[in-house]
Write a protein that holds these residues in place. Structure first.
Motif, PDB file in Angstrom:
ATOM      1  N   ALA A 228      -7.927  14.363  95.342  1.00 32.36           N
ATOM      2  CA  ALA A 228      -8.712  13.023  96.115  1.00 32.36           C
ATOM      3  C   ALA A 228     -10.512  13.691  96.552  1.00 32.36           C
ATOM      4  N   GLN A 229     -10.577  14.736  95.915  1.00 30.20           N
ATOM      5  CA  GLN A 229     -12.659  14.260  95.667  1.00 30.20           C
ATOM      6  C   GLN A 229     -13.099  12.905  94.835  1.00 30.20           C
ATOM      7  N   GLN A 230     -12.383  12.677  94.182  1.00 26.73           N
ATOM      8  CA  GLN A 230     -13.010  11.685  93.498  1.00 26.73           C
ATOM      9  C   GLN A 230     -12.834  10.466  94.277  1.00 26.73           C
ATOM     10  N   TYR A 231     -12.308  10.842  94.875  1.00 25.18           N
ATOM     11  CA  TYR A 231     -12.113   9.417  96.437  1.00 25.18           C
ATOM     12  C   TYR A 231     -12.779   9.696  97.799  1.00 25.18           C
ATOM     13  N   ASP A 232     -13.196  10.628  97.427  1.00 26.24           N
ATOM     14  CA  ASP A 232     -14.235  11.008  98.780  1.00 26.24           C
ATOM     15  C   ASP A 232     -15.231   9.762  99.148  1.00 26.24           C
TER      16      ASP A 232
ATOM     17  N   GLU B 106      -3.080   6.087  94.784  1.00 27.53           N
ATOM     18  CA  GLU B 106      -4.355   6.872  95.258  1.00 27.53           C
ATOM     19  C   GLU B 106      -4.762   7.141  96.151  1.00 27.53           C
ATOM     20  N   LEU B 107      -6.352   6.530  95.713  1.00 29.56           N
ATOM     21  CA  LEU B 107      -7.161   6.352  96.531  1.00 29.56           C
ATOM     22  C   LEU B 107      -7.122   6.069  98.020  1.00 29.56           C
ATOM     23  N   LEU B 108      -6.134   5.297  98.345  1.00 31.72           N
ATOM     24  CA  LEU B 108      -5.495   5.615  99.692  1.00 31.72           C
ATOM     25  C   LEU B 108      -4.732   6.737 100.870  1.00 31.72           C
ATOM     26  N   GLN B 109      -3.877   7.750  99.291  1.00 25.78           N
ATOM     27  CA  GLN B 109      -3.093   8.447  99.314  1.00 25.78           C
ATOM     28  C   GLN B 109      -4.236   9.473  99.826  1.00 25.78           C
ATOM     29  N   ALA B 110      -5.550   9.601  99.367  1.00 30.91           N
ATOM     30  CA  ALA B 110      -6.175  10.859 100.002  1.00 30.91           C
ATOM     31  C   ALA B 110      -7.220  10.796 101.552  1.00 30.91           C
ATOM     32  N   HIS B 111      -6.411   9.534 101.467  1.00 30.26           N
ATOM     33  CA  HIS B 111      -7.448   9.425 102.927  1.00 30.26           C
ATOM     34  C   HIS B 111      -6.602   8.934 104.652  1.00 30.26           C
ATOM     35  N   LEU B 112      -4.757   9.428 103.813  1.00 29.31           N
ATOM     36  CA  LEU B 112      -3.685   9.140 104.757  1.00 29.31           C
ATOM     37  C   LEU B 112      -4.096   9.654 106.064  1.00 29.31           C
ATOM     38  N   PRO B 113      -4.388  10.686 106.101  1.00 27.99           N
ATOM     39  CA  PRO B 113      -4.883  11.259 107.715  1.00 27.99           C
ATOM     40  C   PRO B 113      -5.462  10.787 108.673  1.00 27.99           C
ATOM     41  N   GLU B 114      -6.530  10.021 108.027  1.00 28.29           N
ATOM     42  CA  GLU B 114      -7.544   9.333 108.284  1.00 28.29           C
ATOM     43  C   GLU B 114      -7.339   8.093 109.394  1.00 28.29           C
ATOM     44  N   ILE B 115      -6.289   7.262 108.285  1.00 25.73           N
ATOM     45  CA  ILE B 115      -6.164   6.174 108.628  1.00 25.73           C
ATOM     46  C   ILE B 115      -5.045   6.065 109.680  1.00 25.73           C
ATOM     47  N   LYS B 116      -3.713   7.469 109.992  1.00 30.66           N
ATOM     48  CA  LYS B 116      -3.426   8.018 110.554  1.00 30.66           C
ATOM     49  C   LYS B 116      -3.870   8.280 112.335  1.00 30.66           C
ATOM     50  N   THR B 117      -4.772   8.838 111.599  1.00 31.53           N
ATOM     51  CA  THR B 117      -5.979   8.902 113.573  1.00 31.53           C
ATOM     52  C   THR B 117      -6.381   7.430 113.250  1.00 31.53           C
TER      53      THR B 117
END
Length: 388
Positions: A21-25, A158-169
């Motif tokens: 996920a770091q590459q999608y930070d 993978e881009l969105l998978q790395a940020h699903l927690p924020e999208i959920k929030t």
């Protein structure tokens, strides 16, 4: 030809980021920047702005409901501010939208919607729907609620998978901080004895078709806009309860007023634009206004820019029957009637309207069959083509 979601590698609808996920930070993503606002003088809509910070203050709900009375009955559009998300959180979602739409088509089409079955979650490619003598310039990615009903049903790059927690929030904050308070205000406007009547039909946990959306309108040349009639044929209503639209400076959104004229919706800093949609209108026999709107060609000084949107679509539980509320003195006085021939559930309504929206050939055939600019969506209720 579309690729169905079942053909893509399964990515569980979980909140655990992938190992790389770091590459999608965000530090590695190009930040989104809003285009400059137009300098053209346009006929702007005069819309009320609700300050949601007032909601929990003494007498706040009553003040806000009073502000809303005219807007929800006659206009169907308004703004809200102070909705409990930071500018940084909003900016990050715009950045994710930008990065997603810049992915190769080969990656995005692994997550394409199932058009034939009217399943709108996932990626919708541009160019599928005719507008005038051209095809649409709209690209979409829809994300369903993060609940067990949808877990594992859809795939994500993978881009969105790395940020699903924020999208959920982000998604949950919109539901709790904006949608539910607005539903309580609608209940006050309708003088319902139970202020939570509509809230109880829109709980996040129970199955419903709410979804969060990344959306982009790609630029067109002058010839392409001319072929598309500058978007003037695109008048429509949304199918749910309310739609939330984050500020987008590229002008294009217009409202059809009761006087028969189109006015432009301006981009107000720090606000979300809210429009009422079909379902809340069905539940009130048309008393709460499902607003007719469209997105037309931007002013000349903005036509070179992408028009990127963040939206949230709120809908009641799938098993909600779309009959007018019976214990509202306001609706009783207005003498409202059901809008369907028989009982129709929200699930049936969504399927019927999405079938038309996702399958242009079916819509065109049914419009042509009627020949009067209308199409029956379900159980006697008709959509129509609106003034250009």
């Amino acid at each position: 030809m579309s690729t169905t979601t079942t053909e893509a590698p399964r990515v569980q609808h979980s909140l655990k980021p992938s190992a790389d996920a770091q590459q999608y930070d965000y530090s590695n993503l190009t930040p989104y920047q809003h285009p400059p606002e137009t300098k053209e003088s346009l006929p702007w809509s005069e819309l009320v702005t609700l300050d949601l910070e007032d909601f929990d203050r003494p007498g706040g709900k009553e003040r806000l409901a009073k502000q809303l009375e005219h807007a929800v009955h006659h206009v169907g559009f308004f703004y809200v501010k102070n909705y409990g998300l930071t500018e940084k959180q909003v900016q990050q979602q715009f950045t994710l939208a930008k990065a997603f739409f810049e992915l190769p088509i080969e990656e995005k089409e692994k997550h394409e919607v199932d058009y034939a079955n009217a399943d709108y979650n996932g990626w919708r490619r541009p160019g599928r729907r005719p507008t005038g003598n051209a095809f649409d310039n709209i690209e979409i990615f829809n994300i369903p609620k993060f609940t067990p009903d949808f877990e594992g049903r859809y795939t994500y790059p993978e881009l969105l998978q790395a940020h699903l927690p924020e999208i959920k929030t982000f998604q949950r904050a919109l539901h709790n901080n904006v949608v539910l308070p607005l539903l309580r205000l609608f209940a006050i406007v309708l003088q319902l004895p139970d202020e939570k009547y509509l809230v109880n039909q829109h709980t996040f946990e129970k199955k419903s078709e709410d979804h969060f959306r990344y959306m982009i309108y790609h630029p067109r040349t002058e010839d392409e806009w001319r072929a598309a009639d500058y978007g003037k044929k695109g008048g429509h209503t949304d199918l749910g309860t309310v739609t939330l639209l984050f500020r987008q400076p590229v002008a294009g959104l217009q409202i059809l007023g009761e006087d028969g004229n189109w006015t432009w919706v301006s981009a107000q800093p720090g606000t979300i634009t809210v429009n009422l949609a079909d379902t809340i209108s069905h539940l009130t026999g048309g008393w709460l206004k499902s607003s007719v709107h469209r997105v037309v060609a931007p002013p000349a000084d903005q036509r070179e820019y992408n028009r990127t949107g963040l939206l949230y679509f709120a809908r009641p539980h799938n098993d909600t029957v779309l009959l007018p509320i019976t214990d509202s003195p306001v609706l009783q006085k207005a003498g409202v009637k059901p809008r369907f021939e028989g009982n129709v559930t929200m699930e049936q309504w969504v399927k019927a309207k999405q079938t038309l929206q996702l399958n242009p050939k079916i819509a065109d055939e049914r419009y042509a069959k009627n020949g009067d600019g209308t199409v029956e969506v379900l159980a006697g209720f008709k959509d129509q083509k609106y003034k250009e």
